[in-house]
Scaffold this active site. Structure first.
Site, PDB file in Angstrom:
ATOM      1  CG  ASP A 104      -1.906  -1.166   1.188  1.00  0.00           C
ATOM      2  OD1 ASP A 104      -2.572  -1.352   0.155  1.00  0.00           O
ATOM      3  OD2 ASP A 104      -1.987  -1.883   2.197  1.00  0.00           O
ATOM      4  N   GLY A 120       3.072  -6.625  -1.445  1.00  0.00           N
ATOM      5  CA  GLY A 120       3.604  -6.204  -0.155  1.00  0.00           C
ATOM      6  C   GLY A 120       3.213  -7.181   0.932  1.00  0.00           C
TER       7      GLY A 120
END
Length: 409
Positions: free
Chosen positions: A41, A71
């Site tokens: 993010d 991620g």
């Protein structure tokens, strides 16, 4: 999958913090149909704020943005996956789902929250502002990043062993027309052919992970499609003077960044007409709670992580900040039960007296404990008073589906 969808793209690998932010500020957006971050993010946070720092921010922020999760948290990807009515998944399965949705290229308006910190820095957030348990785990687990998503599990266990409480003053403007809880359905209505009712919008080129290094033209022409509707014009930006209380030092600590990021970039955006400068009292229509908190979370998407269904009643453009906080006095066992139930979004059904959810339009958080960690979209910012206001539908998010009709049962 992307090749079969006839999508051409320019792939760039970022080389340093705020690289994506710098690139987005300088590229010719007219040459591209969308920007896709292949990341967690944090990179998308850079992209959004880079767009808002451009002189033409009103047009720039309408550029469709998307994410392919790579991620450890992947909150926005989890929200996109959930919005499409797909089962909650992690890792490669989530990446494949998001890639499929990206290929459909439908665009949905996305709320952004303008966040102002004590020094006057202003940034735009698409996920959350956190203080206390959540931000502690997020930042303190960085040392376990090599573990992937498991870093948060380990970080949670470590923080539970030494659970802290934080004294603070939380003020907010309630959203009078919003209910604190809305019915949640796990089913969706599909088209007669058994497929999701996907709307195809033009996205035949995408800039992925930001930068300029490798251009690929492995695709042949894409079929024509209707253009997305433009967003209404936004009012011009305004600035407010900020007078922080003298009891705090607002110099960033190790690893801490101002909310605006590196440099002295001026962030554009619409004015925050619901907020007053941090040095002034909140308006009389606001509600103020001063208490000891285990955590405070202002969240605007359904997911806090790919497997944390933190705000099941949230939508991409509902114009709401879902303010959730847990007061001191909760036991470790009860806190564990909340986070375990959060995987399915059933934590509010436990009716824990320490857990509170309020839909709001704006908020202010004033920490009274001298030390702590504040994060915006998982990125650490300066510690001190902070406030935010939602701006409905300001950005455009590639979700792969239009609005789905929710059915009960």
């Amino acid at each position: 999958m992307i090749t079969e969808a006839d999508i051409s793209f320019n792939l760039i690998q970022t080389e340093r913090p705020n690289h994506a932010r710098e690139l987005v500020k300088g590229i010719n957006l007219a040459e591209w149909d969308g920007i896709v971050a292949v990341s967690g993010d944090g990179l998308l946070y850079e992209v959004l704020n880079g767009l808002m720092e451009r002189p033409d921010w009103e047009q720039a922020i309408r550029m469709p943005i998307g994410i392919l999760p790579s991620g450890s948290g992947n909150a926005l990807a989890g929200a996109i996956n959930c919005n499409a009515g797909l089962e909650q998944v992690l890792g490669l399965e989530l990446l494949l789902n998001c890639t499929l949705l990206l290929c459909h290229a439908a665009v949905t308006p996305l709320d952004l929250v303008a966040v102002t910190t004590a020094s006057g820095a202003r940034c735009f957030s698409c996920l959350s502002v956190a203080w206390g348990f959540v931000s502690d785990v997020d930042i303190e687990s960085e040392k376990y990043r090599h573990m992937g998503a498991a870093r948060f599990t380990l970080g949670t266990l470590v923080r539970l062993a030494s659970m802290h409480t934080y004294r603070g003053r939380l003020s907010y403007l309630p959203a009078a027309d919003a209910a604190a809880h809305r019915p949640i359905s796990r089913s969706i209505t599909v088209a007669p052919n058994g497929r999701l009712p996907l709307q195809r919008l033009p996205l035949h080129r995408a800039l992925s992970d930001m930068g300029l290094c490798e251009e690929r033209h492995a695709f042949r022409g894409a079929e024509p499609a209707p253009a997305p509707c433009p967003s209404p014009g936004s009012p011009p930006p305004s600035s407010a003077s900020v007078l922080p209380p003298p009891s705090f030092s607002f110099e960033p600590g190790p690893g801490e960044l101002p909310a605006g990021g590196a440099g002295e970039a001026q962030v554009g955006g619409p004015p925050d007409e619901l907020l007053v400068p941090l040095g002034q009292p909140v308006p009389g229509s606001w509600v103020t709670v001063e208490d000891d908190f285990v955590l405070v979370l202002a969240i605007y998407q359904s997911h806090l992580g790919a497997d944390l269904f933190a705000a099941p009643f949230a939508h991409f453009d509902d114009g709401l900040i879902h303010l959730c906080f847990i007061k001191a006095g909760i036991s470790r066992a009860a806190l564990v039960r909340i986070f375990l139930a959060m995987e399915k979004g059933s934590h509010f059904e436990q009716e824990c007296p320490h857990l509170v959810h309020v839909p709001v339009r704006a908020f202010r958080l004033e920490p009274l404990t001298r030390k702590g960690i504040l994060t915006v979209d998982g990125e650490r910012v300066e510690y001190g008073p902070i406030q935010g206001q939602v701006h409905q539908g300001l950005a455009r998010l590639i979700t792969g589906v239009g609005r789905l009709k929710i059915s009960t049962g």
